[in-house]
Design a protein around this motif. Structure first.
Motif, PDB file in Angstrom:
ATOM      1  N   SER A  44      -3.065   3.027  -1.680  1.00 62.57           N
ATOM      2  CA  SER A  44      -4.188   2.102  -1.518  1.00 62.57           C
ATOM      3  C   SER A  44      -5.443   2.549  -2.266  1.00 62.57           C
TER       4      SER A  44
ATOM      5  N   SER B  93      -4.677   9.603  -8.285  1.00 58.54           N
ATOM      6  CA  SER B  93      -4.866   9.086  -9.645  1.00 58.54           C
ATOM      7  C   SER B  93      -3.514   8.999 -10.330  1.00 58.54           C
TER       8      SER B  93
ATOM      9  N   ASP C  73       0.812  -1.216   0.000  1.00 49.24           N
ATOM     10  CA  ASP C  73       0.000   0.000   0.000  1.00 49.24           C
ATOM     11  C   ASP C  73       0.848   1.270   0.000  1.00 49.24           C
TER      12      ASP C  73
ATOM     13  N   LEU D 277      -5.531   3.423  -5.189  1.00 51.73           N
ATOM     14  CA  LEU D 277      -5.344   2.954  -6.567  1.00 51.73           C
ATOM     15  C   LEU D 277      -5.169   1.436  -6.613  1.00 51.73           C
ATOM     16  N   ALA D 278      -5.744   0.733  -5.652  1.00 54.15           N
ATOM     17  CA  ALA D 278      -5.538  -0.715  -5.513  1.00 54.15           C
ATOM     18  C   ALA D 278      -5.973  -1.505  -6.748  1.00 54.15           C
ATOM     19  N   GLU D 279      -6.981  -1.015  -7.471  1.00 54.26           N
ATOM     20  CA  GLU D 279      -7.433  -1.748  -8.656  1.00 54.26           C
ATOM     21  C   GLU D 279      -6.454  -1.642  -9.827  1.00 54.26           C
ATOM     22  N   ASP D 280      -5.648  -0.589  -9.828  1.00 51.41           N
ATOM     23  CA  ASP D 280      -4.645  -0.385 -10.879  1.00 51.41           C
ATOM     24  C   ASP D 280      -3.436   0.317 -10.251  1.00 51.41           C
TER      25      ASP D 280
END
Length: 90
Positions: free
Chosen positions: A34, A56, A18, A36-39
């Motif tokens: 964290s 972002s 993270d 932006l955990a999906e990407d």
């Protein structure tokens, strides 16, 4: 005034997925990625940072344009860099 400032990711911490080490105008700091955990960002990618969190991803061209703009607004940018330099996330 609070600003989101661009930073280049130089390392994702191996023991803390993270957290990433970024460079902002020569200052290296750990930030939380964290949100932006999906990407998640990888070394060499740029992110917009606000209060220690990456909000972002941005491309390098956009990041450099934002840095130039921020440098042009003067004191607010200097204050934000000072706050970034004084921050520490471990």
């Amino acid at each position: 005034m609070c600003l989101a400032i661009p930073g280049e990711v130089v390392e994702v911490l191996p023991d803390r997925a993270d957290l990433a080490k970024v460079v902002v105008s020569g200052v290296r700091r750990n930030i939380n990625i964290s949100l932006l955990a999906e990407d998640p960002p990888a070394p060499g990618e740029w992110v917009l940072i606000h209060v220690g969190f990456a909000l972002s991803k941005v491309d390098e061209t956009e990041a450099r344009a934002v840095l130039e703009f921020l440098a042009g607004i003067g004191q607010s940018y200097s204050d934000e860099l000072d706050a970034f330099e004084d921050s520490h996330i471990d």
